[in-house]
Scaffold this motif. Structure first.
Motif, short mmCIF file in Angstrom:
data_model
loop_
_atom_site.label_atom_id
_atom_site.label_comp_id
_atom_site.label_asym_id
_atom_site.label_seq_id
_atom_site.Cartn_x
_atom_site.Cartn_y
_atom_site.Cartn_z
N ILE A 139 -2.20 23.20 -12.47
CA ILE A 139 -0.68 22.42 -12.26
C ILE A 139 -0.66 22.69 -10.88
CG2 ILE A 139 1.97 22.84 -12.02
CD1 ILE A 139 1.27 23.07 -15.31
N THR A 140 -0.30 23.81 -10.68
CA THR A 140 -0.59 24.59 -9.32
C THR A 140 -1.60 24.42 -8.26
OG1 THR A 140 -0.03 26.63 -10.08
CG2 THR A 140 -0.77 26.81 -7.67
N SER A 141 -2.73 24.02 -8.40
CA SER A 141 -3.93 23.02 -7.54
C SER A 141 -3.59 21.80 -7.40
CB SER A 141 -5.71 22.83 -8.70
OG SER A 141 -5.50 21.99 -9.76
N LYS A 142 -2.83 21.10 -8.08
CA LYS A 142 -2.75 19.41 -7.89
C LYS A 142 -1.31 19.50 -6.68
CE LYS A 142 -2.55 17.26 -13.14
NZ LYS A 142 -2.23 17.37 -14.65
N LEU A 185 0.73 -0.91 -0.23
CA LEU A 185 -0.62 0.07 0.36
C LEU A 185 0.95 1.06 0.13
CD1 LEU A 185 -2.73 0.71 -0.30
CD2 LEU A 185 -3.01 1.17 2.59
N LEU A 186 1.92 1.29 0.79
CA LEU A 186 2.99 2.59 0.75
C LEU A 186 3.40 2.76 -0.07
CD1 LEU A 186 4.44 2.40 4.49
CD2 LEU A 186 2.14 4.18 3.70
N GLY A 187 3.59 1.79 -1.04
CA GLY A 187 4.56 2.02 -1.91
C GLY A 187 3.56 2.44 -3.47
N TYR A 188 2.21 2.87 -3.04
CA TYR A 188 2.14 3.90 -4.04
C TYR A 188 1.46 5.01 -3.51
CZ TYR A 188 -0.94 0.14 -6.37
OH TYR A 188 -0.88 -1.50 -7.40
N TYR A 189 1.59 5.00 -2.18
CA TYR A 189 1.42 6.06 -1.63
C TYR A 189 2.87 7.48 -2.26
CZ TYR A 189 -2.89 5.94 0.59
OH TYR A 189 -3.57 5.57 1.61
N ILE A 190 4.19 6.45 -1.63
CA ILE A 190 5.23 7.00 -1.98
C ILE A 190 5.93 7.82 -3.03
CG2 ILE A 190 7.40 6.68 -1.48
CD1 ILE A 190 7.19 5.58 0.76
N PRO A 191 5.70 6.73 -3.87
CA PRO A 191 5.48 7.57 -5.93
C PRO A 191 4.74 8.84 -5.75
CG PRO A 191 5.29 5.20 -5.68
CD PRO A 191 5.40 5.82 -4.30
N ILE A 192 3.46 8.87 -5.75
CA ILE A 192 3.10 9.83 -6.09
C ILE A 192 3.04 11.13 -5.36
CG2 ILE A 192 0.26 10.80 -5.62
CD1 ILE A 192 -0.68 7.32 -6.00
N VAL A 245 -6.42 16.32 0.71
CA VAL A 245 -6.93 15.81 -1.01
C VAL A 245 -7.66 15.84 -1.80
CG1 VAL A 245 -6.13 13.11 -2.51
CG2 VAL A 245 -4.67 14.11 -0.24
N GLN A 246 -8.56 15.39 -0.89
CA GLN A 246 -9.93 15.61 -1.45
C GLN A 246 -10.43 17.49 -1.80
OE1 GLN A 246 -13.02 13.13 -2.43
NE2 GLN A 246 -10.83 12.25 -2.09
N LYS A 247 -9.63 18.31 -1.02
CA LYS A 247 -10.03 19.74 -1.31
C LYS A 247 -9.18 20.06 -2.72
CE LYS A 247 -13.02 20.15 2.26
NZ LYS A 247 -14.44 19.99 2.80
N SER A 265 5.07 14.39 -5.96
CA SER A 265 4.71 15.64 -5.83
C SER A 265 2.94 15.73 -5.74
CB SER A 265 5.49 16.84 -5.77
OG SER A 265 6.43 17.05 -5.52
N ALA A 266 2.84 14.49 -5.60
CA ALA A 266 0.54 14.24 -5.27
C ALA A 266 0.47 15.17 -7.27
CB ALA A 266 0.24 15.84 -4.93
#
Length: 552
Positions: free
Chosen positions: A493-496, A266-273, A419-421, A278-279
């Motif tokens: 780009i800024t919003s992401k 699971l953390l293997g997805y969070y770390i790349p993203i 993340v949702q906002k 940078s999200a």
């Protein structure tokens, strides 16, 4: 039992690896991830939701093993369940992503909290159906793999074929997250909307393969027409299985490692993203897709040296080597998690894929050795019962990992509301870009999303609060200017980047993801060292088995 398995049987059996290797892991990883970052559900609650089906498996797996061991039909005691389970897995995999999300449906609930509880309940119901279907398929399938041959090398080949075919499918499955993020699939929604349609592609592959495996596989004759014997109760059979000390040692080797490396899952997805990109989920999706394809390709190739090493050294020694390889892979992540060089992540991926392919292929084959030892002593073949308990412990390790990961994600202050906002602002900007000029209503909706985000940040303890508020102000200033495509591309780009987590959160995510699996690998290595069935002992069991079969 045949001394050598024919190629068509090897291929048909290997195709079954798609369910436990690919679909099982996709569900465990992507549902936890998307429930958190796509639906905004608590990581802790999602952890509990992922745990409940595993607790149910504590009952369903041994019961399925008992049913399969004692089932009698002209089509065998394993094959019918492979067909029924494969079809049920495919259908439930599709339905779990269709969480009702329309504004009209949400309006039926008195509050946002009530709607989130509904979402959790919906996910739980279909996870229970999915994992029960996996049990119906996998327990008889695994037991059949042990029955097709009692030759140690032949059995390794069977489970290598399963690993090979599972990894062949897994080469494409990590791209599911990438595909789900494409506008073609998700429309104006997010990646969980995209998964609704991507999952249909998966079902179109798995259902025909289930029918093909059912038609092609042939069970050994004495399994199809078992001799009459005194039938014991489920409770007694379960108790007898647990009295096998060799089996208990093998279970704890697998359980420790399975629990540890599901932290990686699971953390293997969070770390790349959130760390490497940078999200930016779209960019991370491409890397995850490539990385996953490389993982699957490496797993394909790993089965060839695995068979040679296991033949020469025996399964126990090869298993110990696999654990050392996985520890090495974890250590390389210290250097290879690097935002400046994102594709360095392929180095630990290749090493870890080799180690895990060795480990889980050997684990299943070693259960067969334990079953042979038991058959020589008792004269009874109970592969279904043994394999069901082995498989349940793998799932239990996955479950504990998912719930612990949920607590860890929360403890390092990962902010799913943030993340949702941020996603809401990005979607507002994308809606505006579809038109030549933004309407007054669209601008008000965007401003409302910005205000809600500001309120959340002012109330939070985010370590990089000031930086996030500065980016929000720049977007707020940008929408007061005259509309242009270039301006709104820049605002998007800024919003992401607004979803970016604090440096403190990202650091501790990496520490947890690297260190905890190493500690649990070391526990597995210690137990492996004292495991009694080495190459010499397994060959001795085979000789006794052959002698007993000839006498019969």
């Amino acid at each position: 039992m045949s001394k050598h398995v024919k190629f068509d049987q090897l291929l048909a059996y290997g195709a079954g690896g798609i369910v436990p290797i690919a679909l099982f892991n996709i569900t465990g990883q992507l549902m936890g991830l998307m429930g958190n970052i796509s639906l905004g559900l608590s990581a802790i609650l999602m952890g509990f939701i992922m745990l409940i089906p595993r607790l149910w498996d504590a009952f369903s797996d041994p019961i399925m093993g008992y049913i399969s061991d004692n089932h009698k039909s002209k089509n065998g005691r394993r094959r019918p369940f492979i067909l029924y389970g494969g079809v049920a897995v495919s259908i439930s995999f599709v339905l779990m992503w269709w969480v009702p999300r329309s504004q009209e449906f949400q309006a039926l609930f008195p509050s946002e909290g009530a709607y989130q509880w509904f979402q959790l309940a919906y996910i739980l119901v279909f996870l229970l159906i999915f994992y029960t279907s996996c049990t119906v398929f996998e327990i008889p399938h695994g037991a059949l793999g042990m029955e097709l041959s009692h030759d140690p090398d032949d059995r390794t080949k069977l489970f290598s074929a399963k690993s090979f075919m599972g990894n062949l499918f897994a080469m494409g499955t990590p791209w599911l997250f990438f595909l789900a993020n494409l506008e073609f699939f998700k429309g104006t929604g997010n990646e969980i909307d995209g998964m609704r349609y991507v999952s249909l592609l998966v079902a179109l592959i798995v259902i025909p393969l289930s029918f093909w495996s059912y038609k092609t596989l042939r069970e050994p004759k004495q399994v199809i027409e078992p001799k009459k014997e005194l039938k014991i109760s489920f409770i007694q059979e379960f108790k007898n299985t647990w009295q096998n000390k060799t089996f208990i040692k093998l279970i704890f080797i697998v359980f420790s490692l399975a629990m540890g490396f599901n932290f990686v899952g699971l953390l293997g997805y969070y770390i790349p993203i959130y760390y490497i990109f940078s999200a930016d989920k779209e960019a991370a999706g491409a890397l995850l897709g490539f990385n996953g394809m490389l993982w699957g390709f490496t797993g394909l190739l790993a089965v060839f040296p695995l068979n040679m090493i296991a033949h020469k050294l025996g399964k126990k020694s090869t298993l110990f080597i696999a654990i050392m390889i996985m520890i090495l892979a974890q250590l390389t992540k210290i250097v290879c998690y690097n935002p400046d060089y994102p594709y360095l992540i392929v180095i630990p991926t290749i090493i870890l894929s080799i180690g895990m392919s060795f480990f889980f292929t050997l684990g299943a084959a070693m259960v067969g050795d334990v079953c042979d030892e038991n058959t020589v002593k008792t004269g009874k073949t109970k592969q279904g019962s043994y394999y069901s308990i082995y498989w349940w412990f793998i799932k239990l390790g996955t479950a504990f990992a998912s719930i612990i990961t949920g607590f860890l994600i929360s403890s390092v202050n990962f902010d799913e509301t943030q993340v949702q906002k941020a996603e809401a602002i990005t979607q507002n900007i994308r809606e505006i870009q579809k038109f030549d000029f933004p309407s007054e209503e669209q601008l008000k909706e965007l401003q409302s999303s910005i205000d809600k985000f500001k309120t959340h940040m002012l109330e939070s303890e985010h370590k990089d609060k000031e930086m996030i508020l500065s980016k929000l102000s720049s977007i707020e200033t940008g929408i007061t200017h005259k509309y242009s495509t270039d301006l709104y591309d820049e605002l998007e780009i800024t919003s992401k980047k607004l979803a970016s987590q604090s440096t403190h959160t990202l650091l501790w995510m990496r520490v947890v993801e690297i260190v905890l699996p190493i500690l649990l690998c070391l526990i597995s290595a210690i137990i492996c060292f004292i495991y009694p069935l080495g190459k010499k002992e397994v060959l001795a069991i085979k000789e006794q088995f052959d002698a007993k079969e000839e006498n019969t």
